[in-house]
Design an enzyme around this catalytic site. Structure first.
Site, PDB file in Angstrom:
ATOM      1  N   ASP A 159      20.756  54.984 -23.561  1.00  0.00           N
ATOM      2  CA  ASP A 159      21.420  55.640 -24.688  1.00  0.00           C
ATOM      3  C   ASP A 159      20.752  56.972 -25.029  1.00  0.00           C
ATOM      4  O   ASP A 159      19.591  57.208 -24.698  1.00  0.00           O
ATOM      5  CB  ASP A 159      21.334  54.748 -25.937  1.00  0.00           C
ATOM      6  CG  ASP A 159      22.211  53.520 -25.837  1.00  0.00           C
ATOM      7  OD1 ASP A 159      22.707  53.219 -24.736  1.00  0.00           O
ATOM      8  OD2 ASP A 159      22.381  52.842 -26.869  1.00  0.00           O
ATOM      9  N   HIS A 313      16.544  53.594 -23.710  1.00  0.00           N
ATOM     10  CA  HIS A 313      16.888  54.983 -24.064  1.00  0.00           C
ATOM     11  C   HIS A 313      16.335  55.994 -23.072  1.00  0.00           C
ATOM     12  O   HIS A 313      15.242  55.812 -22.541  1.00  0.00           O
ATOM     13  CB  HIS A 313      16.341  55.306 -25.458  1.00  0.00           C
ATOM     14  CG  HIS A 313      17.011  54.542 -26.552  1.00  0.00           C
ATOM     15  ND1 HIS A 313      16.670  53.246 -26.862  1.00  0.00           N
ATOM     16  CD2 HIS A 313      18.026  54.881 -27.388  1.00  0.00           C
ATOM     17  CE1 HIS A 313      17.451  52.826 -27.860  1.00  0.00           C
ATOM     18  NE2 HIS A 313      18.284  53.790 -28.196  1.00  0.00           N
TER      19      HIS A 313
END
Ligand SMILES: *[C@@H]1O[C@H](CO)[C@@H](O)[C@H](O)[C@H]1NC(C)=O
Ligand SMILES: *[C@@H]1O[C@H](CO)[C@@H](O)[C@H](O)[C@H]1NC(C)=O
Ligand SMILES: [Zn+2]
Length: 390
Positions: A159, A313
């Site tokens: 992400d 992430h």
């Protein structure tokens, strides 16, 4: 829910319908498959909102001044309502008018004593896990949402990119023949076109993580549309017309209203996760790389049913290291790896393999043989050009 989703895609992939082309005064019918190209029926609004590659659309070079001029500023704010193309609002109103967008009160975001945001709260102490809300922040799994991978599979996703560490991650993925689903922040695409192209060029899936990373349950319907729509638009224009199929809500925050807008207006499937590496907290002191490694050890040596979809992430070199350093363990523990989006078919709503499906294959509705498909799909697609940018 996972089974439900698989069922839908399976149903779509075998469904065929006669393809009708008007040739002057007579109609020629040919039996061809279309629903394997789009995950939604062709009357879905998303088919009208984004002009597809192969139909003469011109896309400015990614990163060029013309490209930059097409999108809202990347200033951490929800794009201004005045910029929203009318077609998007029309699609929202149509879905709402058809009773497909549940009414749910907006959340507010309480702050802790240090001013950090806490979990979104619904007014009047409503139960966020009740059927009238079903908030994913509170672990309620909405119908059709994806939380789990298939047994034995590690679904790869990251992400918050594209950002500087994206380059390191992409190099690693390429070296290891892996593809990830990148849930991208639209504003970061605008700010980092080079890293965006690195992802697209290695074959990574471009998926939606909103324009400015807000708590989506706190936004009005129109703002939800702006956050999703602009991120889809910039991905679409920057990939030769690919329409993302999946989105992940920032902080995992969604409810029946938000997921209905994503689905009904934009055809997006909501993807959450079943383990959280908390890697994003490393820079804030709430997690360490050792902590990530220990959690990964536990999950990778644990049950293979369901498969893993871990929140990770591409935010900093350390969060990227949280994946790269543990990658050998993923393999040595016998996990199959696949991008999260590609666990469920193609990563895009309008592609099959590498091909972007051209607009003129979409059928008129209800067996209406008098309307040809080119007109039915190209009439209302110039969504960016109608946006006022003053
Ligand atoms: C992150 O890693 C890259 C590649 O190894 C390196 O060039 C860069 O300086 C690193 N950034 C930071 C902030 O350490
Ligand atoms: C098919 O589309 C073309 C191009 O838009 C249009 O000129 C033509 O009238 C349409 N034919 C029918 C039968 O609707
Ligand atoms: Zn995020």
């Amino acid at each position: 829910m996972f089974q439900h989703t698989l069922f839908c895609f399976a149903l779509i992939s075998v469904f065929t319908q006669p393809f009708v082309v008007a040739h002057g005064s007579h109609n020629h019918k040919a039996h061809r498959r279309y629903f394997q190209d789009w995950a939604h029926p062709q009357d879905h609004s998303v088919n009208k909102l984004f002009k597809r590659g192969g139909d003469g659309a011109q896309y400015p070079d990614v990163g060029s001044a013309e490209w930059l001029s097409k999108y809202p500023p990347a200033n951490g704010q929800t794009p201004d309502k005045g910029l929203t193309p009318k077609e998007w609002i029309d699609a929202l109103n149509a879905a709402d008018g058809a009773g497909k967008i549940p009414k749910v009160d907006l959340t507010t975001i309480p702050k802790d004593k240090d001013g950090n945001p806490m979990a979104p709260a619904y007014p009047n102490n409503q139960d966020p896990t009740g059927p009238g809300i079903c908030s994913s922040t509170y672990q309620c799994r909405g119908a059709g949402d994806i939380w789990d991978g298939p047994d034995g599979v590690f679904g790869v996703s990251f992400d918050d990119g594209p950002l500087t560490p994206t380059s390191t991650l992409v190099d690693f993925l390429k070296q290891n023949n892996e593809i990830a689903t990148h849930f991208m922040i639209g504003g970061n695409i605008r700010n980092n076109p080079q890293q965006f192209l690195e992802v697209f060029n290695y074959g990574g899936d471009c998926a939606v993580h909103t324009w400015s990373h807000p708590y989506m349950t706190s936004l009005s319907n129109e703002d939800v549309v702006a956050e999703l729509g602009w991120t889809m638009q910039i991905i679409h224009d920057s990939t030769g017309g690919k329409v993302p199929k999946m989105w992940r809500p920032p902080t995992g925050d969604s409810d029946i209203r938000v997921r209905a807008i994503a689905k009904e207006v934009f055809g997006l499937t909501t993807v959450i996760w079943n383990q959280d590496s908390q890697d994003w907290r490393i820079s804030q002191g709430g997690q360490t790389l050792d902590g990530v490694n220990a959690d990964m050890d536990k999950w990778l040596t644990g049950s293979k049913s369901p498969g893993l979809i871990i929140l990770e992430h591409e935010l900093t070199n350390i969060t990227v290291q949280g994946f790269m350093g543990n990658y050998p363990k993923i393999k040595s523990n016998g996990w199959n790896t696949k991008s999260v989006a590609q666990l469920f078919g193609d990563a895009y709503q309008n592609t099959k393999g590498d091909q972007v499906t051209s607009a003129n294959v979409y059928l008129p509705q209800n067996g209406d043989t008098s309307t040809n498909t080119t007109t039915s799909t190209s009439s209302s697609v110039s969504s960016t050009t109608t946006a006022s940018r003053t």
